[in-house]
Design an enzyme around this catalytic site. Sequence first.
Site, short mmCIF file in Angstrom:
data_model
loop_
_atom_site.label_atom_id
_atom_site.label_comp_id
_atom_site.label_asym_id
_atom_site.label_seq_id
_atom_site.Cartn_x
_atom_site.Cartn_y
_atom_site.Cartn_z
CB ALA A 132 9.80 -68.53 30.74
CB ALA A 154 12.00 -4.10 12.28
CE LYS A 204 1.23 -45.18 25.85
NZ LYS A 204 0.21 -45.52 24.84
N GLY A 257 30.30 -0.34 14.90
CA GLY A 257 30.70 1.04 14.66
C GLY A 257 31.80 1.47 15.62
CD GLN A 276 12.01 -0.06 10.90
OE1 GLN A 276 12.44 -1.14 11.32
NE2 GLN A 276 12.81 0.95 10.62
NE ARG A 319 24.97 -9.86 8.41
CZ ARG A 319 25.48 -8.95 9.23
NH1 ARG A 319 26.79 -8.91 9.45
NH2 ARG A 319 24.70 -8.10 9.85
CE1 TYR A 359 5.62 -49.23 25.29
CE2 TYR A 359 4.09 -50.93 24.60
CZ TYR A 359 4.37 -49.60 24.85
OH TYR A 359 3.39 -48.65 24.67
CG ASN A 375 0.06 -50.79 24.41
OD1 ASN A 375 0.72 -51.39 23.55
ND2 ASN A 375 0.23 -49.50 24.65
C1 UD1 Z 1 24.34 -1.18 14.98
C2 UD1 Z 1 25.00 0.19 15.12
C3 UD1 Z 1 26.51 -0.01 15.31
C4 UD1 Z 1 26.77 -0.86 16.51
C5 UD1 Z 1 26.00 -2.18 16.41
C6 UD1 Z 1 26.11 -2.96 17.69
C7 UD1 Z 1 23.63 1.66 13.77
C8 UD1 Z 1 23.55 2.43 12.52
N1 UD1 Z 1 24.74 0.96 13.96
O1 UD1 Z 1 24.89 -1.76 13.81
O2 UD1 Z 1 27.15 1.25 15.50
O3 UD1 Z 1 28.15 -1.10 16.65
O4 UD1 Z 1 24.62 -1.93 16.15
O5 UD1 Z 1 25.40 -4.15 17.57
O6 UD1 Z 1 22.73 1.70 14.58
N2 UD1 Z 1 16.72 -2.80 12.94
C9 UD1 Z 1 15.39 -2.48 12.83
N3 UD1 Z 1 14.99 -1.70 11.78
C10 UD1 Z 1 15.86 -1.23 10.88
C11 UD1 Z 1 17.22 -1.56 11.00
C12 UD1 Z 1 17.62 -2.34 12.06
O7 UD1 Z 1 14.57 -2.88 13.64
O8 UD1 Z 1 15.41 -0.51 9.97
C13 UD1 Z 1 17.14 -3.64 14.06
C14 UD1 Z 1 17.81 -4.92 13.64
O9 UD1 Z 1 16.85 -5.94 13.48
C15 UD1 Z 1 18.76 -5.18 14.78
C16 UD1 Z 1 19.08 -3.78 15.31
O10 UD1 Z 1 18.10 -2.93 14.82
O11 UD1 Z 1 18.13 -5.92 15.81
C17 UD1 Z 1 20.46 -3.32 14.87
O12 UD1 Z 1 20.47 -3.23 13.48
P1 UD1 Z 1 21.65 -3.79 12.61
O13 UD1 Z 1 21.34 -3.59 11.19
O14 UD1 Z 1 22.00 -5.15 13.06
O15 UD1 Z 1 22.79 -2.77 13.02
P2 UD1 Z 1 24.31 -3.10 13.12
O16 UD1 Z 1 24.88 -3.17 11.77
O17 UD1 Z 1 24.51 -4.25 14.03
#
Ligand code: UD1
Length: 452
Positions: free
Chosen positions: A421, A10, A349, A139, A72, A15, A364, A384
Amino acid sequence: MQIGSVILAAGMSKRMKSAVPKVIHPILGKPILAYSIETAQAISSLPPIVVIGHASELVMQNIHADVQYAFQKEQLGTAHAVTMAKEGLKGRVDQVVVISADMPLIRKETLEILIETQRNHDGPMSMVSMVDDDSRGFGRVIRNESEDALAIVEEKAATPQQLKIHEYNAGIYCFKSDWLWDALEAVKKSAVGEYYLTDLLQIAVQAHQSVKVINLPDPEEAIGINNRVHLAEVEKIMRRRINEAFMLDGVTMIDPERVYIEAGVEIGQDTVIYPETYIRGKSRIGKNCEIGPGTIIDDSIVGNDCRVLKSVMEEAELEDHVEMGPFCRLRTGAHLARHVHMGNFGEVKKSYLGEGTKMGHFSYIGDAQIGNNVNIGAGTITCNYDGQKKNKTVIGDGTFIGSDTMLVAPLTIGENAITGAGAVVTKDVGDGEKVVGVPAHAIKNKKEEGRT
Ligand code: UD1
Ligand code: CA
């Protein structure tokens, strides 16, 4: 044991700097999200639940798979996102696997190990970590002296000491379903206003429940796509996986790093693929072929023992022993029968070229039905299109089309006929007839002349 799966998709993906959501950017012809879906399908008892929000219409339009969507509305964090799947899964499954949509390299084997780990212990959750030099913004996994995992700290919130930890959270989890939904309620808003799924680790530990962390032996699997540099990196790895599978199956690749083949393509044994070759869509290549260098084959069929050098094919078909190129283009509906030879700078073609027919240079052929063993002289053109509609050209077996002949369609030329020709043929030509000139008219052919 019933397994449910949730794919988090979601997020905003700012980026990527893109007008379209990240998860539908393609990798080797498939949206990024389609990879996670396939992996999740492989381990789930129910269709995976895909949590979407940002540009959800576009995501759904681009995904053609058996999934359930959960919406969401506001992106309030990964824990909040998983909560959206509660309705679809609560009470229906024993375990819930959670993965992210932006990690297409995760293997189903990894999820199987994770599920097995969760099955074999009493605690409410298992998760995946990996050790690597590059943190990629992941993380950190915080452990105590006895190596028990205690918490996950996001990079943004980590202390300088915690930043030195090289064990990262891969963002891949398996939860006991009974526990998950209540535990999610206990997650508190973080300092940045999001509900973090990672807090579940701490919640479990504080309740004295055990959490298993399995280590990903190949950190590559956890590469997430946040920007287009990552996109290229993942594409390269995916390409390598596909190419290695082909090579192990008996296909030779001269410099596999420069060969682009989409999953789903079929290639026969002992075929050699040269660099800068793209084989995409529903293409099927036979055995003992030489393809490339510099060839693009889209949704096409190539028989056995064919050579396709520096050429392009789109929805076209080659039977066995066809030689083609360099610099040929087969467009939709081109069909070259066995032993056809097509030399440089030809375009075909929506036409059939019969067995053994030769088209050596600069021609062609469009909307034509051409017999066996026809010689198509250099510079031949089927005219054609009359400005309004496409017209058909038919040429019988054994006919010799002289260099630079213009075949003004609709037109039928019989068997064993000859055009001189530079002829501009505007009227049908009978079997064995010879025509020359502009516009072409019949003359006695050489054999008959000799007899007079
Ligand atoms: C998350 C983890 C991080 C981990 C990393 C690995 C958390 C808080 N952190 O960080 O510890 O190392 O993944 O890739 O979970 N998304 C939603 N709804 C939201 C927020 C996010 O659907 O409200 C989805 C994003 O689209 C994405 C995924 O959840 O596909 C992960 O979210 P993202 O914001 O990328 O988390 P990271 O910063 O990568
Ligand atoms: Ca991410």
